[in-house]
Design a protein around this motif. Sequence first.
Motif, PDB file in Angstrom:
ATOM      1  N   HIS A 119      32.905  20.326  73.951  1.00  0.00           N
ATOM      2  CA  HIS A 119      32.212  20.095  75.636  1.00  0.00           C
ATOM      3  C   HIS A 119      32.202  21.739  75.986  1.00  0.00           C
ATOM      4  O   HIS A 119      33.357  22.440  76.224  1.00  0.00           O
ATOM      5  N   GLU A 137      35.818  23.564  75.344  1.00  0.00           N
ATOM      6  CA  GLU A 137      36.867  22.660  74.899  1.00  0.00           C
ATOM      7  C   GLU A 137      36.600  21.780  73.573  1.00  0.00           C
ATOM      8  O   GLU A 137      35.555  21.029  73.657  1.00  0.00           O
ATOM      9  N   SER A 138      37.360  22.158  72.420  1.00  0.00           N
ATOM     10  CA  SER A 138      37.123  21.370  71.200  1.00  0.00           C
ATOM     11  C   SER A 138      37.929  20.095  71.232  1.00  0.00           C
ATOM     12  O   SER A 138      39.113  20.363  71.237  1.00  0.00           O
ATOM     13  N   ARG A 139      37.325  19.045  71.476  1.00  0.00           N
ATOM     14  CA  ARG A 139      38.131  17.742  71.757  1.00  0.00           C
ATOM     15  C   ARG A 139      38.514  16.907  70.230  1.00  0.00           C
ATOM     16  O   ARG A 139      38.052  17.303  69.182  1.00  0.00           O
ATOM     17  N   ALA A 196      43.289  18.656  72.623  1.00  0.00           N
ATOM     18  CA  ALA A 196      41.984  19.415  72.855  1.00  0.00           C
ATOM     19  C   ALA A 196      42.317  20.695  72.682  1.00  0.00           C
ATOM     20  O   ALA A 196      43.337  21.348  72.875  1.00  0.00           O
TER      21      ALA A 196
END
Length: 273
Positions: free
Chosen positions: A26, A18-20, A5
């Motif tokens: 998110h 947060e880029s998963r 992430a």
Amino acid sequence: MTEQAKTLQTGTSRLLAESRPDGVLHVTLNRPEARNAVSFEMWEGFSALLDQVERETPPRAIVLTGAGDYFSFGGDLKVPPNRGDGALATAARLEWGQRIIARLRRLPVPVIAAVEGGAYGIGWSLVLACDMVFAADNAAFGAPFVNYGLTPDGGAAWFLTQQLGRYRAAELIFSARSMPVAEAASVGLVSRICPAGTVVAEALAFAAGIGQGNRHAVELTKRLLHGAQTGDLETSHAMELVYCARLQDGPELRQAREAFAAKRAAANAAKQD
């Protein structure tokens, strides 16, 4: 090696992003000690985040949550809402919020609000700007502005009137009452009710499954849904033609069909074993 992430910078620890690895962004309102009441700092962080989202490849979807067991209690009433010397300086924080809510609603990707606990005031306006609302079975919503000597803000009156009609919206706003999640779902203000404590996980799992066949189709569908609230049928039909032609000409449709055929073949093979 497993993809990790990626943390996106917002300029503040009060808004986390947060880029998963699955492509879902998110975003978390991170002020749990104040039930995630939205401050100037958080609106500014939102602006910085949306700048990044708007200039880069769109995420698969966005899931918006509140830290802890609460989404947001609304605006930060402990800090004056004014800034600068402009004619509307005393409403500066609200103007920031309005800009963010409008930008969030226009994003060409699905946005899911994952609501634990509750969403009130402009916190509910943030929720109403999203495309889907996943809420805990003990959640509640409210627009208690008149009890604080204020008018509804963040678009709450507009969103609620669009969804509920004038009479229901007026009763809800003038009474300043809380709306339990079951009632909210019954009038179309909640997409899915989840057991308390599971809402964020369910929203993230749902978001990860969006657009597995064709991410471009998801983006164009969001644009179509956005226009449907204010446009007429003829305009919607025209946009459908444009979007359909775009998807037919690109490689994404062929790839989606190939993926679907492979999935069906695997399912049939499993049945025969």
